[in-house]
Design a protein around this motif. Sequence first.
Motif, mmCIF file in Angstrom:
data_model
loop_
_atom_site.group_PDB
_atom_site.id
_atom_site.type_symbol
_atom_site.label_atom_id
_atom_site.label_comp_id
_atom_site.label_asym_id
_atom_site.label_seq_id
_atom_site.Cartn_x
_atom_site.Cartn_y
_atom_site.Cartn_z
ATOM 1 N N LYS A 202 -7.920 -52.901 -72.069
ATOM 2 C CA LYS A 202 -7.897 -52.569 -73.247
ATOM 3 C C LYS A 202 -8.243 -51.264 -74.024
ATOM 4 C CE LYS A 202 -5.765 -56.656 -74.535
ATOM 5 N NZ LYS A 202 -5.101 -56.415 -73.279
ATOM 6 N N ASN A 203 -9.172 -50.967 -73.078
ATOM 7 C CA ASN A 203 -9.928 -49.703 -73.694
ATOM 8 C C ASN A 203 -10.727 -49.019 -72.298
ATOM 9 O OD1 ASN A 203 -10.667 -47.789 -75.461
ATOM 10 N ND2 ASN A 203 -11.990 -48.873 -76.408
ATOM 11 N N PRO A 204 -9.938 -48.461 -71.435
ATOM 12 C CA PRO A 204 -10.431 -48.132 -70.066
ATOM 13 C C PRO A 204 -11.233 -46.772 -70.296
ATOM 14 C CG PRO A 204 -8.222 -47.586 -70.039
ATOM 15 C CD PRO A 204 -8.462 -48.320 -71.406
ATOM 16 N N LEU A 205 -12.117 -46.489 -69.306
ATOM 17 C CA LEU A 205 -12.866 -45.123 -69.451
ATOM 18 C C LEU A 205 -12.688 -44.634 -68.060
ATOM 19 C CD1 LEU A 205 -15.115 -43.110 -70.356
ATOM 20 C CD2 LEU A 205 -16.698 -44.794 -69.476
ATOM 21 N N ILE A 206 -12.842 -43.344 -67.582
ATOM 22 C CA ILE A 206 -12.917 -42.725 -66.242
ATOM 23 C C ILE A 206 -14.074 -41.910 -66.199
ATOM 24 C CG2 ILE A 206 -11.744 -41.272 -64.654
ATOM 25 C CD1 ILE A 206 -8.919 -42.234 -65.954
ATOM 26 N N MET A 207 -14.624 -42.314 -64.815
ATOM 27 C CA MET A 207 -15.723 -41.146 -64.752
ATOM 28 C C MET A 207 -15.505 -40.325 -63.444
ATOM 29 S SD MET A 207 -19.643 -43.254 -65.012
ATOM 30 C CE MET A 207 -20.218 -42.235 -63.683
ATOM 31 N N ALA A 208 -15.404 -39.052 -63.696
ATOM 32 C CA ALA A 208 -14.883 -38.234 -62.522
ATOM 33 C C ALA A 208 -16.097 -37.605 -62.007
ATOM 34 C CB ALA A 208 -14.186 -37.168 -63.095
ATOM 35 N N GLY A 209 -16.211 -37.819 -60.738
ATOM 36 C CA GLY A 209 -17.430 -37.236 -59.685
ATOM 37 C C GLY A 209 -17.034 -36.159 -58.951
ATOM 38 N N ASP A 210 -18.002 -35.745 -58.291
ATOM 39 C CA ASP A 210 -17.768 -34.550 -57.077
ATOM 40 C C ASP A 210 -16.790 -34.802 -56.197
ATOM 41 O OD1 ASP A 210 -20.012 -33.580 -58.201
ATOM 42 O OD2 ASP A 210 -21.366 -33.411 -56.827
ATOM 43 N N ALA A 211 -16.549 -36.129 -55.893
ATOM 44 C CA ALA A 211 -15.674 -36.428 -54.940
ATOM 45 C C ALA A 211 -14.116 -36.009 -55.236
ATOM 46 C CB ALA A 211 -15.256 -37.865 -54.515
ATOM 47 N N VAL A 212 -13.901 -35.927 -56.606
ATOM 48 C CA VAL A 212 -12.594 -35.319 -57.245
ATOM 49 C C VAL A 212 -12.527 -33.866 -57.087
ATOM 50 C CG1 VAL A 212 -11.299 -34.946 -59.211
ATOM 51 C CG2 VAL A 212 -12.569 -37.097 -58.934
ATOM 52 N N THR A 213 -13.842 -33.117 -57.119
ATOM 53 C CA THR A 213 -13.653 -31.611 -56.876
ATOM 54 C C THR A 213 -13.512 -31.438 -55.556
ATOM 55 O OG1 THR A 213 -15.657 -31.725 -58.725
ATOM 56 C CG2 THR A 213 -15.051 -29.547 -57.408
ATOM 57 N N HIS A 214 -14.307 -32.175 -54.580
ATOM 58 C CA HIS A 214 -14.281 -31.746 -53.269
ATOM 59 C C HIS A 214 -12.712 -32.080 -52.642
ATOM 60 C CE1 HIS A 214 -18.568 -33.142 -53.117
ATOM 61 N NE2 HIS A 214 -18.520 -31.833 -53.479
ATOM 62 N N SER A 215 -12.057 -33.056 -53.027
ATOM 63 C CA SER A 215 -10.587 -33.229 -52.583
ATOM 64 C C SER A 215 -9.709 -32.593 -53.622
ATOM 65 C CB SER A 215 -10.412 -34.599 -52.705
ATOM 66 O OG SER A 215 -9.781 -35.400 -53.708
ATOM 67 N N ARG A 216 -9.987 -31.885 -54.532
ATOM 68 C CA ARG A 216 -9.287 -31.103 -55.562
ATOM 69 C C ARG A 216 -7.939 -31.812 -55.910
ATOM 70 N NH1 ARG A 216 -12.810 -27.979 -54.005
ATOM 71 N NH2 ARG A 216 -12.411 -25.968 -52.523
ATOM 72 N N ALA A 217 -8.569 -33.008 -56.737
ATOM 73 C CA ALA A 217 -7.531 -34.109 -56.946
ATOM 74 C C ALA A 217 -7.502 -33.911 -58.510
ATOM 75 C CB ALA A 217 -8.251 -35.307 -56.622
ATOM 76 N N HIS A 218 -7.826 -32.734 -59.262
ATOM 77 C CA HIS A 218 -7.659 -32.683 -60.787
ATOM 78 C C HIS A 218 -6.171 -33.261 -61.198
ATOM 79 C CE1 HIS A 218 -10.513 -29.432 -61.910
ATOM 80 N NE2 HIS A 218 -11.384 -30.493 -61.491
ATOM 81 N N ALA A 219 -5.010 -32.699 -60.612
ATOM 82 C CA ALA A 219 -3.851 -33.029 -61.301
ATOM 83 C C ALA A 219 -3.519 -34.440 -60.852
ATOM 84 C CB ALA A 219 -2.605 -32.480 -60.330
ATOM 85 N N GLU A 220 -4.044 -35.143 -59.613
ATOM 86 C CA GLU A 220 -3.859 -36.619 -59.665
ATOM 87 C C GLU A 220 -4.555 -37.290 -60.733
ATOM 88 O OE1 GLU A 220 -4.343 -34.240 -57.277
ATOM 89 O OE2 GLU A 220 -2.910 -34.367 -56.110
ATOM 90 N N LEU A 221 -5.767 -36.775 -61.244
ATOM 91 C CA LEU A 221 -6.713 -37.770 -61.939
ATOM 92 C C LEU A 221 -6.269 -37.759 -63.403
ATOM 93 C CD1 LEU A 221 -9.001 -39.517 -62.161
ATOM 94 C CD2 LEU A 221 -10.455 -37.584 -62.414
ATOM 95 N N ILE A 222 -5.430 -36.233 -63.896
ATOM 96 C CA ILE A 222 -5.027 -36.059 -64.992
ATOM 97 C C ILE A 222 -3.916 -37.123 -65.473
ATOM 98 C CG2 ILE A 222 -3.560 -34.340 -66.252
ATOM 99 C CD1 ILE A 222 -5.420 -32.211 -65.133
#
Length: 558
Positions: A202-222
């Motif tokens: 109903k009300n999700p939250l995402i926490m983005a950590g270093d693993a996103v940076t390391h895998s260059r996954a901005h577009a996928e997380l957006i």
Amino acid sequence: MPVMSGKRAFLELLKQEGVEILFGNPGTTELPLMDALAADNELRYVLGLQEAAVMAMADGYAQASGKLAVVNLHVAPGLGNGMGMLYDAQKAASPILVTAGQHDQQFNVTEPILWADLPPIARPFVKWSSEVKRLADLPRLVHRAAKTALAPPTGPVFLALPGDILQAEAEVDLLAPTRVAPRFAGDRAAVEEAAALLAEAKNPLIMAGDAVTHSRAHAELIELAELLGAPVYSELVPSTASFPASHPLYRGAIGRVTPAIREVLEQYDVVFSVGGDMFTLSLPSPVEPIPAGLTVIHLDVDPWELGKNYPPAVAILGDPKATLPDLTASVRTRMSAGARAAARARLESASAAIRAEREALCAKARAAAAHTPVLPLPLLHAIGEMLPKDAVVIDETISSGPGIRQLMRSDDPQSFFGLRGGGIGWGLPAAIGVKLALPDRPVVALIGDGSAMYTCQGLWTAAHDRIAVVFVIFNNRSYRILKQRLHAQRGLAAQADTYVGMELLDPPIDFVGLARALGIAAERARTVHEATDLIQKGLADGAAMLIDVELDRGFKPM
Ligand SMILES: Cc1ncc(C[n+]2csc(CCOP(=O)(O)OP(=O)(O)O)c2C)c(N)n1
Ligand SMILES: [Mg+2]
């Protein structure tokens, strides 16, 4: 097989591994390597004048390049000096091969000067720690070290190099590097389970950590965040640009204090940590950060981090870039029309709330812009406004840092690097390593005065190697964070208004004089305008420069 000395073989092995720079500080046990380097015109040796600085330079280089950084230190005291920064590198998961010279193996039994058994010293802070015992083993061990440092989860490794190995000559088979492909997708069933929970949240939250940076996954997380209409927070140690700062759903960092974390989490029913730490806290608290009833989903490249402190409903071991597309596709097919409409509404309301919060922060900063001595918030705001789009910010602002991730335009995974492990003295030399990795991008290091003094030797390297970093000293002439915390304890220090061991006033540190003594240009700034004008000038000059900004020393809550 070619006949080769150990010292030559070591350099050839590094080149096979794609290494271009060796960060170091030499002593007698490293002389064979320094000798080999004299006849090598491919590897660059970057000299740091204290091992803590050497290690943090390598860390900055490894983080910004994603490549293997190599360090060479001098036996036990050299390694010892580097250990605090090795701790930070371990927490940042930096792929670093740390080496140290060792005495000849036959000589060690006499316990020569500077000797100690080295692998056990490094072991707690590295993935693997060893010593070469025969020249024939050198290729296998160097390749194993490089492979291990770069295999997910990445991290530092240690190898001791005895002098007799480096001096020996023999037929050496150099073998070849191994790379463990990092793009491994999470278990399909676990991804489906997570998708089902997210699709119904109903009300999700995402926490983005270093693993996103390391895998260059901005577009996928957006893509996932927008589909869910979920705001995105940085993990508790917001040390990298794990989500683009200017994205409408980017909410900033949650503080590391437990009641505040819980207050945030209480507003949501599902939290999805994408490579985010759960939780690296600063202080103990009787309050649990995770409220009862909150569903936790955790994706990480490091199995140790999954469920380390709080059991998630679903734990997925996988690379974010490889895993998120499957997850997002599954969430999309599972969402009902009603869920989609609700997600669109959340996207609108979360974006509006975040925009309003940003505007309030900027308004607060603007209102304080003319205050002298300079306050940290307007200084950060003004720096964020003036920096070019492709600038890279290195953050060790400590107590001056609140708001920094919202105020700097850190939109790509290489645009922001902050202190991860908490061992201060990291930022100044790390910025040098970042600039070596990203020579075409403007690099600005924002460093507390106290922090700068642990590794100010790095300034000499910036001068010597012509490394154009602009260092901005947030100079409140104190360990302000410690004063803030001691004051908050309402004990004897607060009563007596006396903060032992936290004032850097008598004498005040002359950073301009210090920088000039080490060979780089330096100026003092007393207003926000002076500071930003000087940063502009420093970036335009294309040479290392230090700007000492005189900050307000206030530390009590207003
Ligand atoms: C290696 C190391 N030594 C000591 C500390 C304890 N410590 C944490 S913050 C801090 C003071 C930082 O001072 P400064 O960089 O001037 O930032 P400010 O607090 O003034 O904003 C100290 C000494 C630490 N974290 N790491
Ligand atoms: Mg300070």
